[in-house]
Design a protein around this motif. Sequence first.
Motif, short mmCIF file in Angstrom:
data_model
loop_
_atom_site.label_atom_id
_atom_site.label_comp_id
_atom_site.label_asym_id
_atom_site.label_seq_id
_atom_site.Cartn_x
_atom_site.Cartn_y
_atom_site.Cartn_z
N GLU A 228 -14.42 18.51 12.62
CA GLU A 228 -14.59 17.14 13.73
C GLU A 228 -16.58 16.93 12.91
OE1 GLU A 228 -14.39 16.72 18.24
OE2 GLU A 228 -15.91 18.50 16.87
N VAL A 229 -16.80 17.83 11.60
CA VAL A 229 -17.42 17.80 10.78
C VAL A 229 -17.58 17.76 9.77
CG1 VAL A 229 -19.34 19.52 9.86
CG2 VAL A 229 -19.40 19.74 12.41
N ILE B 166 -24.31 20.86 7.41
CA ILE B 166 -23.57 20.99 8.29
C ILE B 166 -24.43 21.47 9.35
CG2 ILE B 166 -22.05 22.87 9.03
CD1 ILE B 166 -20.60 23.58 6.41
N CYS B 167 -25.38 22.20 9.26
CA CYS B 167 -26.50 22.72 10.26
C CYS B 167 -27.42 21.28 10.81
CB CYS B 167 -27.28 23.48 9.40
SG CYS B 167 -27.06 25.50 9.77
N LEU C 50 -19.34 21.61 18.19
CA LEU C 50 -18.20 20.62 17.50
C LEU C 50 -17.50 21.20 16.41
CD1 LEU C 50 -20.77 18.19 14.89
CD2 LEU C 50 -19.46 17.55 17.58
N SER C 51 -16.09 20.65 16.37
CA SER C 51 -15.22 22.14 15.14
C SER C 51 -15.47 21.54 13.54
CB SER C 51 -13.77 21.46 15.76
OG SER C 51 -13.28 20.58 15.37
N PRO C 52 -15.02 22.26 12.84
CA PRO C 52 -15.22 22.58 11.72
C PRO C 52 -14.23 21.34 11.15
CG PRO C 52 -14.53 24.40 12.45
CD PRO C 52 -14.50 24.01 13.42
N VAL D 208 -24.88 19.18 12.93
CA VAL D 208 -23.92 19.65 14.35
C VAL D 208 -25.52 19.95 15.22
CG1 VAL D 208 -22.94 21.91 15.32
CG2 VAL D 208 -22.21 21.20 13.29
N ILE E 249 -15.42 23.80 5.15
CA ILE E 249 -16.34 23.82 6.29
C ILE E 249 -16.53 24.80 6.71
CG2 ILE E 249 -17.27 22.88 8.16
CD1 ILE E 249 -17.92 21.01 6.47
N ARG E 250 -15.09 25.53 6.40
CA ARG E 250 -15.39 27.09 7.09
C ARG E 250 -15.32 28.13 6.05
NH1 ARG E 250 -10.82 24.24 9.34
NH2 ARG E 250 -10.04 24.96 11.93
N LEU F 226 -19.11 27.55 6.33
CA LEU F 226 -19.43 28.86 8.07
C LEU F 226 -19.83 29.83 7.25
CD1 LEU F 226 -17.42 26.85 10.34
CD2 LEU F 226 -20.63 26.44 10.22
N TYR G 262 -19.98 29.87 16.33
CA TYR G 262 -20.65 30.10 15.20
C TYR G 262 -22.58 29.50 16.19
CZ TYR G 262 -16.95 30.58 11.61
OH TYR G 262 -16.53 30.84 10.89
N SER H 260 -11.28 23.66 5.21
CA SER H 260 -11.24 24.65 5.06
C SER H 260 -13.08 24.31 3.95
CB SER H 260 -9.42 24.82 3.82
OG SER H 260 -10.08 23.55 2.60
#
Lengths: 213, 86
Positions: free
Chosen positions: A108-109, A94-95, A104-106, A98, A120-121, A124, A149, A118
């Motif tokens: 999009e990631v 994830i890091c 980016l939004s979760p 981005v 990804i969230r 996060l 974030y 969910s």
Amino acid sequence: MVNDNETANRNSSDSPFTDRAESTEINLTDRPYNIYRCQDCKNTVLSLHECGGGMTCHGEKMEEVRDVEMNVNPPDLRDVLLNVFGIPKVGLDICLCVIDEGPLSPDEVAEKLGYDGSTIRRYLNQLTEVGILTKMQLNREDGGFVNVYRSIDIDEMQRESLAGFYMWAGEAATLIEEANLTKEDYLDASSEGSMNEVFWESFQKRSGRGDTE
Amino acid sequence: MGQSQIELLAAIVDRYDECEQPVKPVEFARTPTQLQSIRDCFEDFESKYLLAREDGSYRPTVTARELLELEIEDDGVLLLDCEPEE
């Protein structure tokens, strides 16, 4: 401490290195870190940034450890992040995903990495709990809010991750010392129970651990 | 895009405050080929509640201003969750 013969005998059946090739001495002279050992007490120090002059313990210069006889598995970055900080590979993904791509939004990631939004969230939040990311809320004009974030300062991250790793290493070293003392106790006790039973029961009692299985 | 997106957002806010009227993507495109990517950025900003559409133009939102106040670093990881779970 256990004497060398006892250790060698048990390594043949208990050691995780039994399947490896014959153990060879590991040379530390070209490593980017230094290990020092006090010649009087058991204090051992790891230094990542040699400032010259080595290290001292109770006013005396410590001996630099130039080789290690015990075989050691080389660490893998993913294992280190997972075992030390509890960061799974997807957290690192994830890091990396981005960096230089944001904001980016979760979702999009999630699309880029092939995960559910969910998931990804959840990661996060985990990265926030670990301290890699900070989470803030921005106000939306319709009354809602947006979660932001962002990574902590790189210098701070380096300091914190090193301190965190050293803490983990200190805890691991404490466990090793406790384990060695427990073996010594076992040898002194001439117990009728099997080695495994006595060792783990005594170790769990000492370290305050319950069932670890 | 990363930092350049943040820079574009900052430029939009500056232009809006200077002119006191909504702005259009064409005002920020240096070349015709750049226009489409600028348009895409505007739409992306709108979807993230950073810009609001007004009569075919855009104005920066409170959310955009609050985001810029965070002074995002060049190499900082940045995610915006516009539909957070309560």
